[in-house]
Structure formats: structure tokens, C-alpha cells
Design a protein around this motif. Structure first.
Motif, PDB file in Angstrom:
ATOM      1  N   ASP A   2       0.847  -1.178   0.000  1.00 25.66           N
ATOM      2  CA  ASP A   2       0.000   0.000   0.000  1.00 25.66           C
ATOM      3  C   ASP A   2       0.894   1.245   0.000  1.00 25.66           C
ATOM      4  O   ASP A   2       1.685   1.460   0.919  1.00 25.66           O
ATOM      5  CB  ASP A   2      -0.884  -0.018   1.246  1.00 25.66           C
ATOM      6  CG  ASP A   2      -1.913   1.106   1.263  1.00 25.66           C
ATOM      7  OD1 ASP A   2      -1.738   2.074   0.499  1.00 25.66           O
ATOM      8  OD2 ASP A   2      -2.864   1.016   2.046  1.00 25.66           O
ATOM      9  N   GLU A   3       0.753   2.084  -1.049  1.00 24.70           N
ATOM     10  CA  GLU A   3       1.621   3.261  -1.164  1.00 24.70           C
ATOM     11  C   GLU A   3       1.395   4.253  -0.033  1.00 24.70           C
ATOM     12  O   GLU A   3       2.256   5.074   0.251  1.00 24.70           O
ATOM     13  CB  GLU A   3       1.394   3.938  -2.516  1.00 24.70           C
ATOM     14  CG  GLU A   3       1.877   3.100  -3.700  1.00 24.70           C
ATOM     15  CD  GLU A   3       1.706   3.817  -5.016  1.00 24.70           C
ATOM     16  OE1 GLU A   3       1.185   4.955  -5.007  1.00 24.70           O
ATOM     17  OE2 GLU A   3       2.086   3.250  -6.050  1.00 24.70           O
ATOM     18  N   ARG A   4       0.232   4.198   0.612  1.00 29.05           N
ATOM     19  CA  ARG A   4      -0.042   5.114   1.723  1.00 29.05           C
ATOM     20  C   ARG A   4       0.558   4.619   3.030  1.00 29.05           C
ATOM     21  O   ARG A   4       0.616   5.363   4.002  1.00 29.05           O
ATOM     22  CB  ARG A   4      -1.555   5.285   1.887  1.00 29.05           C
ATOM     23  CG  ARG A   4      -2.249   5.962   0.703  1.00 29.05           C
ATOM     24  CD  ARG A   4      -3.747   5.875   0.849  1.00 29.05           C
ATOM     25  NE  ARG A   4      -4.199   4.488   0.851  1.00 29.05           N
ATOM     26  CZ  ARG A   4      -5.476   4.120   1.018  1.00 29.05           C
ATOM     27  NH1 ARG A   4      -6.404   5.017   1.226  1.00 29.05           N
ATOM     28  NH2 ARG A   4      -5.812   2.836   1.002  1.00 29.05           N
ATOM     29  N   ARG A   5       0.991   3.371   3.056  1.00 24.01           N
ATOM     30  CA  ARG A   5       1.549   2.792   4.273  1.00 24.01           C
ATOM     31  C   ARG A   5       3.013   3.185   4.407  1.00 24.01           C
ATOM     32  O   ARG A   5       3.788   3.035   3.460  1.00 24.01           O
ATOM     33  CB  ARG A   5       1.419   1.270   4.216  1.00 24.01           C
ATOM     34  CG  ARG A   5       1.812   0.545   5.489  1.00 24.01           C
ATOM     35  CD  ARG A   5       1.714  -0.955   5.286  1.00 24.01           C
ATOM     36  NE  ARG A   5       2.053  -1.687   6.500  1.00 24.01           N
ATOM     37  CZ  ARG A   5       2.304  -2.986   6.538  1.00 24.01           C
ATOM     38  NH1 ARG A   5       2.269  -3.699   5.415  1.00 24.01           N
ATOM     39  NH2 ARG A   5       2.596  -3.570   7.679  1.00 24.01           N
ATOM     40  N   PRO A   6       3.415   3.726   5.550  1.00 25.49           N
ATOM     41  CA  PRO A   6       4.836   4.088   5.706  1.00 25.49           C
ATOM     42  C   PRO A   6       5.716   2.845   5.672  1.00 25.49           C
ATOM     43  O   PRO A   6       5.255   1.724   5.932  1.00 25.49           O
ATOM     44  CB  PRO A   6       4.877   4.774   7.069  1.00 25.49           C
ATOM     45  CG  PRO A   6       3.681   4.255   7.801  1.00 25.49           C
ATOM     46  CD  PRO A   6       2.634   4.012   6.756  1.00 25.49           C
ATOM     47  N   GLU A   7       6.977   3.053   5.343  1.00 26.61           N
ATOM     48  CA  GLU A   7       7.921   1.938   5.261  1.00 26.61           C
ATOM     49  C   GLU A   7       9.154   2.251   6.103  1.00 26.61           C
ATOM     50  O   GLU A   7       9.663   3.364   6.085  1.00 26.61           O
ATOM     51  CB  GLU A   7       8.346   1.697   3.807  1.00 26.61           C
ATOM     52  CG  GLU A   7       9.325   0.537   3.656  1.00 26.61           C
ATOM     53  CD  GLU A   7       9.760   0.306   2.218  1.00 26.61           C
ATOM     54  OE1 GLU A   7       9.486  -0.778   1.687  1.00 26.61           O
ATOM     55  OE2 GLU A   7      10.356   1.239   1.626  1.00 26.61           O
ATOM     56  N   LEU A   8       9.598   1.251   6.819  1.00 23.98           N
ATOM     57  CA  LEU A   8      10.852   1.338   7.555  1.00 23.98           C
ATOM     58  C   LEU A   8      11.862   0.454   6.843  1.00 23.98           C
ATOM     59  O   LEU A   8      11.708  -0.772   6.803  1.00 23.98           O
ATOM     60  CB  LEU A   8      10.674   0.871   9.006  1.00 23.98           C
ATOM     61  CG  LEU A   8      11.952   0.768   9.849  1.00 23.98           C
ATOM     62  CD1 LEU A   8      12.645   2.119   9.955  1.00 23.98           C
ATOM     63  CD2 LEU A   8      11.656   0.194  11.226  1.00 23.98           C
ATOM     64  N   GLN A   9      12.880   1.090   6.255  1.00 26.60           N
ATOM     65  CA  GLN A   9      13.961   0.342   5.642  1.00 26.60           C
ATOM     66  C   GLN A   9      15.072   0.170   6.680  1.00 26.60           C
ATOM     67  O   GLN A   9      15.436   1.126   7.366  1.00 26.60           O
ATOM     68  CB  GLN A   9      14.518   1.075   4.430  1.00 26.60           C
ATOM     69  CG  GLN A   9      13.532   1.269   3.293  1.00 26.60           C
ATOM     70  CD  GLN A   9      14.201   1.902   2.098  1.00 26.60           C
ATOM     71  OE1 GLN A   9      14.977   1.270   1.385  1.00 26.60           O
ATOM     72  NE2 GLN A   9      13.920   3.172   1.876  1.00 26.60           N
ATOM     73  N   ILE A  10      15.580  -1.046   6.778  1.00 26.07           N
ATOM     74  CA  ILE A  10      16.646  -1.317   7.743  1.00 26.07           C
ATOM     75  C   ILE A  10      17.881  -1.771   6.974  1.00 26.07           C
ATOM     76  O   ILE A  10      17.923  -2.882   6.435  1.00 26.07           O
ATOM     77  CB  ILE A  10      16.232  -2.389   8.763  1.00 26.07           C
ATOM     78  CG1 ILE A  10      14.928  -1.975   9.470  1.00 26.07           C
ATOM     79  CG2 ILE A  10      17.348  -2.597   9.782  1.00 26.07           C
ATOM     80  CD1 ILE A  10      14.390  -3.024  10.439  1.00 26.07           C
ATOM     81  N   PHE A  11      18.875  -0.894   6.903  1.00 25.91           N
ATOM     82  CA  PHE A  11      20.165  -1.228   6.307  1.00 25.91           C
ATOM     83  C   PHE A  11      21.065  -1.718   7.442  1.00 25.91           C
ATOM     84  O   PHE A  11      21.297  -0.988   8.411  1.00 25.91           O
ATOM     85  CB  PHE A  11      20.788   0.000   5.645  1.00 25.91           C
ATOM     86  CG  PHE A  11      20.113   0.428   4.369  1.00 25.91           C
ATOM     87  CD1 PHE A  11      20.586  -0.001   3.134  1.00 25.91           C
ATOM     88  CD2 PHE A  11      19.011   1.279   4.401  1.00 25.91           C
ATOM     89  CE1 PHE A  11      19.980   0.400   1.965  1.00 25.91           C
ATOM     90  CE2 PHE A  11      18.394   1.686   3.233  1.00 25.91           C
ATOM     91  CZ  PHE A  11      18.880   1.247   1.998  1.00 25.91           C
ATOM     92  N   TYR A  12      21.549  -2.942   7.334  1.00 27.81           N
ATOM     93  CA  TYR A  12      22.281  -3.503   8.465  1.00 27.81           C
ATOM     94  C   TYR A  12      23.247  -4.593   8.024  1.00 27.81           C
ATOM     95  O   TYR A  12      23.066  -5.236   6.991  1.00 27.81           O
ATOM     96  CB  TYR A  12      21.297  -4.091   9.484  1.00 27.81           C
ATOM     97  CG  TYR A  12      20.569  -5.339   9.009  1.00 27.81           C
ATOM     98  CD1 TYR A  12      20.870  -6.588   9.547  1.00 27.81           C
ATOM     99  CD2 TYR A  12      19.584  -5.262   8.027  1.00 27.81           C
ATOM    100  CE1 TYR A  12      20.211  -7.737   9.126  1.00 27.81           C
ATOM    101  CE2 TYR A  12      18.924  -6.391   7.600  1.00 27.81           C
ATOM    102  CZ  TYR A  12      19.237  -7.631   8.144  1.00 27.81           C
ATOM    103  OH  TYR A  12      18.585  -8.764   7.715  1.00 27.81           O
ATOM    104  N   GLY A  13      24.269  -4.761   8.847  1.00 27.79           N
ATOM    105  CA  GLY A  13      25.160  -5.890   8.683  1.00 27.79           C
ATOM    106  C   GLY A  13      24.601  -7.068   9.465  1.00 27.79           C
ATOM    107  O   GLY A  13      24.272  -6.928  10.649  1.00 27.79           O
TER     108      GLY A  13
END
Length: 211
Positions: A2-13
Motif C-alpha cells: 500500500d503506497e499510503r503505508r509508511p515503510e521502515l527500511q533497515i540497512f544492516y550488517g
């Protein structure tokens, strides 16, 4: 998504103890705010100033261990400050397995956390394919276990390199780095700010819907 839903991107090792400390809390914060989670495993970005632990001065390495103990006790999470298989021989099979399992729509979040726990709390070798397959099977099923491979298929390798390229472009230098919209939050000790950013994002979207 859903484009209205926020997204949390997690860049991690995948081998980062700080990513391990923040993994469960980050996912819980995303859930509380109705946000999707996108795991984006990467390696250290030396081009942006990231320094592998073994290359840091002794004083920093010693302080690193002190901080691990502090956060372990504060969070009540099991952690061996000097795990048997760290630094890892390689992180690529584990990291790329996360990408493959996520891409297949399986439980990459549980798999990823179990890999981190295996390294930091169970003295297991996460560079070993049979170990990774056992973890995948236990957390995401037999289909996930079949996605653990070395070498990986081309599209998974391409996404692995794409994660690194995106991280470098965004200015990420350390992990974990959490991304909400265009904002970067480096370190599991910034998760309160991640929560605030997601709440602000939801408030903005609600205002736009009413306008």
C-alpha cells in the motif's frame, strides 16, 4: 505494498551486534505504527567512512566490548561479547539468504533475527550453509531452507549489490541505519526517533487524506 503505508527500511550488517540489539524493537515499532519493514542487508561501507572493527584502534575495540556488555545488560538480551565465530569468515551467504527469503514472501524477519542470535548468543557459525539451512527451516520452513545457497542466483546477488549502492548513495556509513522517508537514523539507540518519524509520517498522511 500500500503506497499510503509508511515503510521502515533497515540497512544492516547481518553480523552487527548493534543490529541484533535493535532488530526486535525496530520491527515492533514498525508494527505499532502500521509500517512495512524492508530488510536491506549490506556490508560495511568504507567509501563513506565505515571502519571494520578489526581495523579500529585498540582503544575503540576495547570500548566496543564495554558498550556491548552495557547494552546486553540494559536490554536483557543474551550476548557473548567475544563469540566463537566473530569476525565471520563471510557474511554474504547469510545476508543474501535474507534477501532471497524476503523476496519469496517468507518470514525473513524471523530468519534474520535467528541468524543474528545464532552468532551472538549461541556460538554458531553463520558462514556455514548447513547452519543457515537449519535456521531457515526452523524459522521460515523448508521452502526457505531451499533458498540458502552459495553462490546465489543472479537476481539475489544483484539486489545485494543494489542495497550497498543505495546505502552509499544515501550517505549511510554504519549499521544498523534505519530509513524513514528521506531521514537516516544510525544506531539502535536512535529507535525512539524512528518511532517519532513514523508517527509524524502517519499524521501527515492523515492530514492529506482529509484535505
Amino acid at each position: 505494498m500500500d503506497e499510503r503505508r509508511p515503510e521502515l527500511q533497515i540497512f544492516y550488517g547481518i553480523s552487527s551486534p548493534w543490529a541484533y540489539f535493535g532488530a526486535r524493537r525496530a520491527v515492533a515499532i514498525a508494527a505499532e505504527n502500521g509500517a512495512a519493514v524492508r530488510l536491506r542487508p549490506i556490508r560495511i561501507i568504507e567509501a563513506n567512512g565505515g571502519i571494520p572493527l578489526r581495523k579500529r584502534p585498540d582503544a575503540r575495540q576495547l570500548y566496543h566490548e564495554v558498550e556491548l556488555r552495557r547494552w546486553r545488560d540494559y536490554l536483557g538480551m543474551p550476548l557473548n561479547p567475544k563469540p566463537k565465530f566473530y569476525p565471520c569468515r563471510t557474511i554474504e551467504p547469510a545476508a543474501q539468504a535474507v534477501i532471497a527469503i524476503q523476496k519469496a514472501g517468507l518470514d525473513a524477519i524471523s530468519f534474520s533475527f535467528a541468524v543474528q542470535r545464532a552468532l551472538w548468543a549461541e556460538d554458531r557459525d553463520i558462514a556455514d550453509l548447513s547452519t543457515l539451512r537449519d535456521i531457515a527451516r526452523a524459522t521460515a520452513g523448508e521452502a526457505a531452507a531451499r533458498l540458502v545457497a552459495d553462490p546465489q542466483v543472479d537476481d539475489i546477488v544483484a539486489e545485494w549489490h543494489g542495497n550497498l549502492a543505495d546505502a552509499e548513495r544515501l550517505g549511510i556509513f554504519g549499521t544498523p541505519t534505519y530509513v524513514v522517508g528521506r531521514e537516516l537514523f544510525w544506531g539502535q539507540d536512535r529507535l525512539e526517533f524512528v518511532d517519532r518519524a513514523l508517527k509524524a509520517s502517519n499524521t501527515t498522511e492523515m492530514r492529506e487524506e482529509k484535505a
